[in-house]
Enzyme design. Structure first.
Site, mmCIF file in Angstrom:
data_model
loop_
_atom_site.group_PDB
_atom_site.id
_atom_site.type_symbol
_atom_site.label_atom_id
_atom_site.label_comp_id
_atom_site.label_asym_id
_atom_site.label_seq_id
_atom_site.Cartn_x
_atom_site.Cartn_y
_atom_site.Cartn_z
ATOM 1 N N TYR A 145 -33.308 -31.664 1.133
ATOM 2 C CA TYR A 145 -32.186 -32.395 1.717
ATOM 3 C C TYR A 145 -31.986 -33.738 1.006
ATOM 4 O O TYR A 145 -30.849 -34.134 0.707
ATOM 5 C CB TYR A 145 -32.415 -32.621 3.210
ATOM 6 C CG TYR A 145 -31.395 -33.527 3.846
ATOM 7 C CD1 TYR A 145 -30.088 -33.103 4.057
ATOM 8 C CD2 TYR A 145 -31.736 -34.830 4.222
ATOM 9 C CE1 TYR A 145 -29.145 -33.944 4.626
ATOM 10 C CE2 TYR A 145 -30.797 -35.669 4.794
ATOM 11 C CZ TYR A 145 -29.515 -35.229 4.997
ATOM 12 O OH TYR A 145 -28.575 -36.069 5.553
ATOM 13 N N GLU A 152 -25.045 -35.521 -3.916
ATOM 14 C CA GLU A 152 -23.765 -35.906 -3.316
ATOM 15 C C GLU A 152 -23.324 -37.278 -3.814
ATOM 16 O O GLU A 152 -22.138 -37.508 -4.090
ATOM 17 C CB GLU A 152 -23.881 -35.909 -1.795
ATOM 18 C CG GLU A 152 -23.994 -34.531 -1.170
ATOM 19 C CD GLU A 152 -24.145 -34.592 0.334
ATOM 20 O OE1 GLU A 152 -23.592 -35.519 0.941
ATOM 21 O OE2 GLU A 152 -24.813 -33.708 0.905
#
Length: 215
Positions: A145, A152
């Protein structure tokens, strides 16, 4: 006798698992058939619709938690769902970004994360917990994650570099400012999410250990 709520949450998790399995299989098959460069450039066009559908449906998970169908913390899931959908909207709006390798990497990471999570959720619904899946769900999922959030940020920086080099247009006039504000919000949200997930991991592992001792 199975209740409607139990049947619904089972088929929801199963549908998400099948959707992300199809996306990952399609992506890998394209790499094997067309090579890295072509597969990277065409990933969004080949799997973007299914990915968008899966992420749009993931908004339902917030209602699942609020309604008590799924036992999880609302804040971490809210951050995870919204950060994915916000980035997807940005990529959908800016077609020039869709062929960037960073988008393919992001899709790959998202699918790996979801394929680690949904089997665990299916086992929980069927009340057949597995310590292996529990460990994978939290111990492996958390670093992945963090890697996904990092990617991102890289994607947003590429969007910024593209928008800044593009002639002024009504579509892009406020986008750099909005993205610059979004970056610290993303970092803060991800930090809180990781902290909450670490607490959740410890809680579930302690609960599992107590159950094993009783047996």
């Amino acid at each position: 006798m199975l209740s409607f709520r139990l049947t619904y949450i089972f088929f929801y998790n199963l549908s998400q698992f099948c959707g992300h399995t199809w996306i990952l299989a399609n992506t890998i098959a394209r790499f094997l058939m067309f090579g890295g460069a072509d597969a990277l450039a065409d990933t969004f066009h080949s799997v973007g619709f299914v990915m968008s559908l899966c992420q749009l449906l993931s908004i339902l998970e917030l209602f699942h938690i609020a309604d008590g169908i799924e036992k999880a913390r609302l804040l971490p899931r809210f951050v995870q769902v919204m950060e994915k959908n916000v980035l997807l909207i940005i990529v959908i709006v800016l077609e020039e970004i869709q062929s960037k390798p960073v988008v393919c990497v992001q899709f790959f990471l998202w699918n790996i994360l979801d394929l680690l999570r949904y089997p665990h959720e299916l086992l929980r619904v069927m009340e057949t917990p597995s310590i292996a899946m529990l460990w994978i769900r939290y111990s492996l999922w958390i670093p992945l994650y963090i890697l996904s959030v990092t990617n991102e940020v890289v994607t947003i920086y590429q969007v910024l570099s593209y928008v800044e080099s593009t002639p002024p247009d009504s579509t892009y006039i406020h986008l750099p400012f909005v993205l610059m504000l979004y970056l610290p919000v993303l970092a803060l949200g991800a930090s809180v999410t990781v902290w909450q997930l670490l607490k959740e991991r410890q809680h579930h592992l302690d609960k599992w250990n107590k159950r094993k001792k009783k047996k």
